[in-house]
Design a protein around this motif. Structure first.
Motif, short mmCIF file in Angstrom:
data_model
loop_
_atom_site.label_atom_id
_atom_site.label_comp_id
_atom_site.label_asym_id
_atom_site.label_seq_id
_atom_site.Cartn_x
_atom_site.Cartn_y
_atom_site.Cartn_z
N LYS A 40 20.56 -7.89 1.24
CA LYS A 40 19.61 -8.46 0.30
C LYS A 40 18.43 -9.15 0.98
O LYS A 40 17.43 -9.45 0.34
N ASN A 41 18.52 -9.41 2.28
CA ASN A 41 17.44 -10.07 3.01
C ASN A 41 16.56 -9.09 3.78
O ASN A 41 15.75 -9.49 4.61
N VAL A 42 16.74 -7.81 3.50
CA VAL A 42 15.95 -6.76 4.16
C VAL A 42 15.40 -5.84 3.09
O VAL A 42 16.07 -5.56 2.08
N GLY A 43 14.17 -5.39 3.28
CA GLY A 43 13.59 -4.47 2.31
C GLY A 43 12.23 -3.95 2.74
O GLY A 43 11.85 -4.07 3.90
N ARG A 44 11.52 -3.38 1.78
CA ARG A 44 10.19 -2.83 2.05
C ARG A 44 9.19 -3.40 1.05
O ARG A 44 9.57 -3.80 -0.05
N LEU A 45 7.90 -3.41 1.44
CA LEU A 45 6.87 -3.92 0.54
C LEU A 45 6.71 -2.95 -0.62
O LEU A 45 6.36 -1.79 -0.43
N ASN A 46 6.97 -3.43 -1.82
CA ASN A 46 6.83 -2.60 -3.01
C ASN A 46 5.45 -2.75 -3.63
O ASN A 46 4.89 -1.81 -4.17
N THR A 47 4.90 -3.95 -3.56
CA THR A 47 3.54 -4.20 -4.03
C THR A 47 2.84 -5.09 -3.02
O THR A 47 3.48 -5.85 -2.29
N LEU A 48 1.51 -5.01 -2.99
CA LEU A 48 0.71 -5.83 -2.08
C LEU A 48 -0.59 -6.19 -2.75
O LEU A 48 -1.30 -5.32 -3.25
N ASN A 49 -0.89 -7.48 -2.79
CA ASN A 49 -2.16 -7.97 -3.33
C ASN A 49 -2.91 -8.71 -2.23
O ASN A 49 -2.33 -9.54 -1.53
N ILE A 50 -4.18 -8.38 -2.11
CA ILE A 50 -5.04 -9.06 -1.14
C ILE A 50 -6.24 -9.62 -1.89
O ILE A 50 -6.92 -8.90 -2.61
N GLY A 51 -6.47 -10.91 -1.75
CA GLY A 51 -7.58 -11.53 -2.46
C GLY A 51 -7.31 -11.68 -3.93
O GLY A 51 -8.25 -11.71 -4.73
#
Length: 233
Positions: free
Chosen positions: A177-188
Motif C-alpha cells: 500500500k506504500n508503493v504505487g504509480r502517479l495516476n494524476t498530476l497537476n502543475i500550477g
C-alpha cells in the motif's frame, strides 16, 4: 610473304561490325548530323524559324495592363503565401512535437523513486542560490483512501493543500500500500493540457512529467520527507 592489306582491312571491319562498334559510330555520326540540321533550321541565332517565331509572338501577345484584375491577383498571392505558411507551420509543428516528446518521454536514470527524493529535487532546484536557507516548504500527505495517496507540496511555506503548486495521486500497488504509480498530476493548480505538453516542461516540472509519463514507481516514504531547506541544498 606478301601482305594482303585488303584482306586485313576487311577482316578488321567484319570484327568491328560484329562487336557493334561500327553501328555505334554510325549512330553518333547521324546524331551529330541531325542536330546540326535542326539547329540550322530553328536554333540558329539568325535562323528563319526563330525570326518568324519572334514576330508571331510579338504580334499576338498583347497584354492590356488596364484590364488586369489586380485585386484578384493580390488575393491569389495571399492565398499562395498562406498555403506555404500553413505547410511550414504544420511541418515545424510536427517536428517540434517529435523533439519535445522525445525529450519528455526519455527514460530517467532509474524507474523507482522515493517521495522524499522527489521533494529533495524540488528543494535543490528552488534553493540553488541558497536564498531559502532556513525556510520551509509546504507539504501535505493524505493516505486515508484505500486505493491511493494524495500528495500536495509547494516550494513556498504556509500553503494549504489546495493552494500548492504541485499535486499528484499515487495509485496503490495491490501488494504494497506504500508503493504505487502517479495516476494524476497537476502543475500550477491545473491538470496537464495538450498545450502544456507541446510547449514542453523544464527543470523540476519536466522531472515530474517524466515520472508521470513513464510510469515510474513511487515509494511513499512520507515520514522521511524533510520540509526544511537545508544549508546544503
Amino acid at each position: 610473304m606478301t601482305m594482303d592489306l585488303n584482306k586485313l582491312v576487311n577482316n578488321a571491319l567484319a570484327e568491328l561490325t560484329e562487336t557493334g562498334y561500327v553501328e555505334n559510330v554510325v549512330k553518333k555520326a547521324l546524331e551529330k548530323t541531325v542536330s546540326s540540321v535542326v539547329d540550322d533550321l530553328i536554333g540558329g541565332y539568325r535562323s528563319e524559324f526563330k525570326t518568324s517565331l519572334e514576330t508571331h509572338v510579338k504580334e499576338n501577345l498583347n497584354v492590356d495592363m488596364n484590364k488586369l484584375n489586380l485585386a484578384g491577383y493580390n488575393v491569389l498571392l495571399l492565398n499562395a503565401a498562406q498555403e506555404i505558411l500553413d505547410d511550414q507551420i504544420q511541418t515545424e509543428g510536427v517536428e517540434r512535437v517529435k523533439r519535445e516528446l522525445t525529450k519528455m518521454f526519455s527514460p530517467l536514470e532509474k524507474k523507482e523513486w522515493k517521495l522524499s527524493e522527489i521533494i529533495e529535487k524540488m528543494k535543490s532546484e528552488e534553493n540553488e542560490d541558497h536564498e531559502k536557507d532556513g525556510e520551509s516548504i509546504s507539504f501535505h500527505y493524505d493516505d486515508s483512501f484505500s486505493l491511493g495517496i494524495h500528495v500536495y507540496f509547494d516550494p513556498e511555506g504556509n500553503e494549504s493543500k489546495y493552494g500548492c503548486k504541485y499535486t499528484f495521486y499515487i495509485s496503490r500497488d495491490e501488494k504494497n500500500k506504500n508503493v504505487g504509480r502517479l495516476n494524476t498530476l497537476n502543475i500550477g493548480g491545473k491538470e496537464l493540457t495538450n498545450k502544456q505538453i507541446l510547449n514542453g516542461f523544464y527543470g523540476f516540472d519536466k522531472f515530474l512529467f517524466q515520472l508521470y509519463a513513464t510510469g515510474a514507481t513511487i515509494i511513499a516514504d512520507h515520514d522521511y520527507v524533510d520540509e526544511a531547506y537545508g544549508y546544503d541544498d
